[in-house]
Design an enzyme around this catalytic site. Structure first.
Site, PDB file in Angstrom:
ATOM      1  CE  LYS A 147      -4.314   1.500   0.276  1.00  0.00           C
ATOM      2  NZ  LYS A 147      -5.107   1.215   1.486  1.00  0.00           N
ATOM      3  CG  HIS A 148      -0.241   4.832  -0.089  1.00  0.00           C
ATOM      4  ND1 HIS A 148      -0.714   5.530  -1.180  1.00  0.00           N
ATOM      5  CD2 HIS A 148      -1.299   4.722   0.758  1.00  0.00           C
ATOM      6  CE1 HIS A 148      -1.992   5.840  -0.989  1.00  0.00           C
ATOM      7  NE2 HIS A 148      -2.374   5.350   0.170  1.00  0.00           N
ATOM      8  CG  ASN A 194      15.050   5.774   9.934  1.00  0.00           C
ATOM      9  OD1 ASN A 194      16.107   5.493   9.404  1.00  0.00           O
ATOM     10  ND2 ASN A 194      14.842   6.916  10.591  1.00  0.00           N
ATOM     11  CG  HIS A 232      15.861   7.748   1.339  1.00  0.00           C
ATOM     12  ND1 HIS A 232      17.171   7.314   1.313  1.00  0.00           N
ATOM     13  CD2 HIS A 232      15.591   8.067   2.623  1.00  0.00           C
ATOM     14  CE1 HIS A 232      17.679   7.400   2.543  1.00  0.00           C
ATOM     15  NE2 HIS A 232      16.733   7.841   3.346  1.00  0.00           N
TER      16      HIS A 232
END
Length: 529
Positions: free
Chosen positions: A280-281, A423, A529
């Site tokens: 999800k996302h 993180n 990231h």
């Protein structure tokens, strides 16, 4: 005739991809267009019964040097580059016996395909086209008078305009010229990238990243953003190479999330066990291995059933009926798998908005590749994170070593952590995630969020305590302080896997020893990231 229309009286055809060639040429000839051609193209047209002049007849020179030299001649390029309205150009053409070439139809030697099939260095070099790009660029530059076609998909447009107006419009010529320059740029970029790979040059002085438009998307991440999907031509199995068997078009976010899900599930060897990843996302919200796909799916779903609603499901094996039945119990945006059984496909077909993609295989998690991110005024380029935990030398740094069961879960959790935004903290138990914390500015916050997720999932499942009790925990980077580890221990983790490398490693190890928690270092970080 409008000044914007340019008649086509003579066409030069020299193509590697002969899709639709004969029919196109026959219709050109039917409009009275003289056909000029080279080598294999000329042979194909003549075998189809068409009247064709060889380029060697036009230039007065034979093709030579194994076909390397055939169109690089003033009688070719003069006929393409001459500005018809320029009196001096017309005089030069008349003086030197140069006839106009109004249509240039060229697609290039298949360099990219030659590289993709792993051909030898010499074969790749031999498939670098020289004359083709020169003719394409010449025709595109002189698009005020000349029509250039680099892809068979444009044949119909050109024929339609000839039939309607006796020639092509300026708007069409400009559009085709743009496509032509894009093609030669992409071609040269592919050659430059290949040379860089051969030379093992990780930072060449200039780079070009090219793609072919696959689809103009409705919008980007948000409705006010424009977006398109381009294909790079790579053979790596995934969303770019997949077949969509059902469902509406994929959105920008669907494509991004599906790629994330499929790359994550590829970390799990299908020969070892069935595995399922729910995303999800762009973040995994549930991952598991099981005795079957349906078992793996239910274990993955149990990690965070709330987030899984409207998510992406990726599988590492052929999707079967039992798994399909389980997946459609809740709303799912996309399912992606190497293949699907007919029975499973029939089950999914009842959900018309569900997108089903089959890829024909899994990407190699150890495979090489390049990631590009745009910045204001520049690009960041890096190699793919192809480090795999199975190849790492795990170093036990605590007094207690992990048990075999803990070690299996630790490796599992670190595979998942590689695909969670930093993180990243991942709790796992019995080869399933039981809590995932992603994308926090503080690692201790990720540990807390993952533990909280486990509590919420336990409440949904009616369990007395969260599954983090007796779990293991993975961190994508080192713990800078002991607080993140202590949070994981408080949640019930009994073993830890992390890269190590902090100046406070000794403090973190001491905290683990004090709690009788086993810890291993990988020496490899997985920031994402």
């Amino acid at each position: 005739m409008s000044l914007d229309i340019r008649p086509i009286t003579r066409a030069l055809l020299s193509v590697s991809d002969k899709t639709g060639l004969v029919d196109f040429a026959r219709k050109l000839a039917g409009h009275g267009v003289e056909l000029v051609s080279t080598g294999g193209t000329s042979k194909a047209l003549k075998e189809a019964g068409l009247q064709v002049r060889d380029v060697s007849e036009v230039t007065g020179f034979p093709e030579m040097m194994d076909g390397r030299v055939k169109t690089l001649h003033p009688k070719v390029h003069g006929g393409i580059l001459a500005v018809r309205a320029d009196a001096a150009h017309r005089a030069a053409m008349e003086e030197h016996g140069i006839g106009p070439i109004d249509l240039v139809v060229v697609n290039l030697y298949p360099f990219e395909a030659t590289v993709a099939r792993g051909a030898s260095f010499d074969d790749c070099v031999e498939n670098i086209d020289v004359g083709g790009p020169a003719m394409i660029r010449a025709a595109a530059k002189n698009h005020g008078d000349v029509t250039v076609v680099v892809d068979p998909s444009a044949y119909a447009t050109v024929l339609a305009e000839i039939a309607a107006a006796g020639g092509t419009t300026g708007a069409t010529r400009r559009h085709l010229a743009r496509a032509a320059f894009a093609r030669t740029a992409a071609y040269d970029g592919a050659i430059a990238e290949w040379f860089s790979s051969v030379e093992a040059d990780t930072a060449p002085p200039a780079r070009l990243f090219a793609g072919t438009l696959a689809e103009e998307l409705r919008y980007g991440e948000n409705p006010h953003q424009q977006a398109s999907f381009y294909l790079s031509g790579g053979a790596r199995p995934g969303v770019a190479t997949a077949r969509q068997l059902q469902g509406k078009s994929l959105s920008y976010n669907n494509l991004n999330d599906t790629d994330a899900a499929f790359e994550a599930v590829a970390e799990f060897d299908p020969a070892r066990a069935p595995a399922v990843v729910i995303v999800k996302h762009a973040n995994p919200c549930g991952v598991a291995e099981g005795a079957s796909l349906v078992e793996a799916y239910r274990k993955a779903l149990a990690c965070d059933p709330t987030s899984a609603f409207g998510g992406i499901v990726a599988l590492n094996r052929t999707l079967d009926a039992e798994a399909a039945k389980a997946i459609v119990e809740i709303f799912t945006e996309v399912i992606v798998a190497p293949d699907v059984t007919d029975e499973a496909a029939a089950i999914l077909a009842t959900k018309k908005n569900l997108r089903l993609l089959v890829t024909g295989g899994l990407p190699d998690p150890r495979g090489k590749g390049t990631f590009v991110k745009s910045l204001a005024g520049g690009l960041l380029v890096q190699s793919r994170d192809n480090a795999v935990v199975d190849d790492m030398e795990l170093k036990v740094v605590t007094k207690r070593a992990p048990t075999d069961a803990e070690l299996a879960d630790l490796a599992f959790a670190f595979r998942v952590a590689k695909h969670v935004k930093s993180n990243a903290i991942v709790y796992a138990k019995d080869l399933a995630t039981v809590g995932i914390g992603a994308g926090q500015m503080s690692r201790v916050d990720s540990a807390r969020i993952a533990a909280r997720k486990a509590i919420d999932a336990a409440e949904v499942a009616g369990l007395a305590e969260p599954l983090t009790r007796g779990s293991v925990v993975a961190s994508d980077a080192f713990f800078p302080f002991a607080d993140g580890l202590l949070t994981a221990i408080e949640a019930g983790a009994t073993a830890v896997i992390q890269p190590g490398g902090s100046i406070r490693d000794a403090d973190v190890i001491a905290a683990a020893d004090a709690a009788n928690v086993a810890m291993v270092f990988t020496g490899v970080r997985h920031f994402r990231h």
